[in-house]
Design a protein around this motif. Structure first.
Motif, short mmCIF file in Angstrom:
data_model
loop_
_atom_site.label_atom_id
_atom_site.label_comp_id
_atom_site.label_asym_id
_atom_site.label_seq_id
_atom_site.Cartn_x
_atom_site.Cartn_y
_atom_site.Cartn_z
N SER A 118 0.81 -1.23 0.00
CA SER A 118 0.00 0.00 0.00
C SER A 118 0.84 1.27 0.00
CB SER A 118 -0.93 0.01 1.21
OG SER A 118 -1.82 -1.07 1.15
N TYR A 207 -1.53 -6.69 5.33
CA TYR A 207 -2.62 -7.09 6.22
C TYR A 207 -2.43 -8.52 6.72
CZ TYR A 207 -4.64 -2.77 4.61
OH TYR A 207 -4.83 -1.45 4.34
N ASP A 225 -10.49 -2.46 4.74
CA ASP A 225 -11.76 -2.58 4.03
C ASP A 225 -12.46 -3.91 4.32
OD1 ASP A 225 -10.81 -0.26 2.92
OD2 ASP A 225 -10.04 -1.25 1.12
N1 GLU Z 1 -8.53 0.74 0.34
C1 GLU Z 1 -7.64 1.16 1.35
C2 GLU Z 1 -6.48 1.95 0.77
O1 GLU Z 1 -6.37 2.09 -0.41
C3 GLU Z 1 -7.14 0.01 2.20
C4 GLU Z 1 -6.66 -1.19 1.46
C5 GLU Z 1 -5.21 -1.12 1.04
O2 GLU Z 1 -4.36 -0.74 1.85
O3 GLU Z 1 -4.96 -1.47 -0.10
O4 GLU Z 1 -5.68 2.49 1.50
#
Ligand code: GLU
Length: 308
Positions: A118, A207, A225
């Motif tokens: 991320s 995660y 999410d």
């Molecule tokens: N959708 C969220 C984000 O883009 C959490 C999932 C993720 O880390 O990919 O930060």
């Protein structure tokens, strides 16, 4: 006494995890694993013949190279998962990448997937390490200053994952003094930090590490999410559960290099076409749908103008 109980609980959980790993590995031999993506139900995406997008520097570079390089996740059940034995990727995000590839005139079989965490997505797009990114990537104003987004193609919402025997946590209001794990550079991490400052926030790169920490009693909850958490809970239904209602909106977009509006609009067109011809729904049902949530109506595409 407590220590012994805890140690044996951890041991039991690890045994279960090992069992799941073995079951998944064995599933490859014959029928697909009962809860893995249903490979036989996946649509075949027809490759657009003679497709051209010379206005897009990203597409032009990929065309010269002969294939697309797509950034994804590798540890998110039903969304983006890498088989450790074969190196093959599967899940809903992977299917979105494959259908986009076909629409852009590239055989989906030729995609090179790269796992990007991320926190590294924007840099990977800025450096040209990847052509686009499909991995639970929330569209928001801050990120739009750095990258472009096609879509959204799915609407998720932040939620909480706890151990099945947890009785005190029902929503983010119950997190005061609790250890909560999330991922660096993610929107759920940021939301807990800003809106629930009394929670004790623990951050990792992925995660799956958070989930390991939850199973071994290092943290009390994992937050991200619902789409991601439901997948982990579906894999270990006796150990984990998702609690409460989603407390944010996370519209998933396809990340593209900033300023490559030609690519962004082509992906918007492709998403719209795949939603219309049923590929989106078929892909959902063979992947994310297996975690138990029926196919929703995809959110409307936000074709924001160039330069905004
Ligand atoms: N959708 C969220 C984000 O883009 C959490 C999932 C993720 O880390 O990919 O930060």
């Amino acid at each position: 006494m407590f220590r012994t109980t805890r140690a044996s609980a951890v041991l039991a959980l690890l045994t279960v995890l090992l069992g799941v790993a073995v079951a998944v590995a064995c599933g490859k031999e014959g029928s697909p694993p009962s809860k893995g993506p249903a490979a036989d139900k996946l649509p075949n995406y027809e490759v657009a013949q003679g497709f051209q997008l010379p206005e897009s520097p990203t597409w032009t570079r990929a065309k010269k190279r002969g294939y697309l390089i797509v950034g994804v996740k590798e540890d998110q059940p039903y969304l983006g998962e890498k088989d450790p034995a074969t190196g093959a990727y599967s899940g809903f995000d992977i299917e979105i990448a494959r259908m986009m590839s076909a629409s852009l005139g590239f055989d989906p079989q030729t995609i090179r997937f790269r796992t990007i965490a991320s926190a590294n997505r924007e840099t990977a797009l800025q450096n040209g390490q990847i052509d686009f990114y499909v991995g639970t990537y929330t569209i928001n104003a801050n990120r739009r200053k750095l990258v472009g987004f096609a879509g959204p193609y799915y609407m998720a919402g932040q939620s909480l994952l706890v151990r099945a025997d947890e009785n005190d946590i029902h929503g983010p209001q119950d997190l005061d003094g609790k250890r909560v794990c999330s991922v660096t550079g993610s929107t759920p991490y940021q939301r807990i930090k800003e809106d629930f400052p009394k929670a004790v926030l623990v951050a990792y790169d992925t995660y799956s590490v958070c989930v390991d920490n939850l199973l071994t009693y290092q943290v009390d909850a994992v937050t991200t999410d619902d789409a991601i958490l439901i997948g982990y809970a579906a894999k270990l239904p006796d150990e984990l559960k998702v609690v409460g209602k989603p407390f944010s909106e996370e519209p998933y977009g396809i990340g593209v290099p900033h300023g490559d509006n030609a690519l962004r609009f082509a992906l918007d067109d492709a998403l719209e076409a795949r939603e219309k011809n049923g590929d989106w729904k078929k892909a959902y049902e063979a992947t994310l749908g297996l975690s138990g949530v029926p196919a929703p109506t995809p959110p409307p595409i936000d074709r924001y103008p160039a330069g905004s």
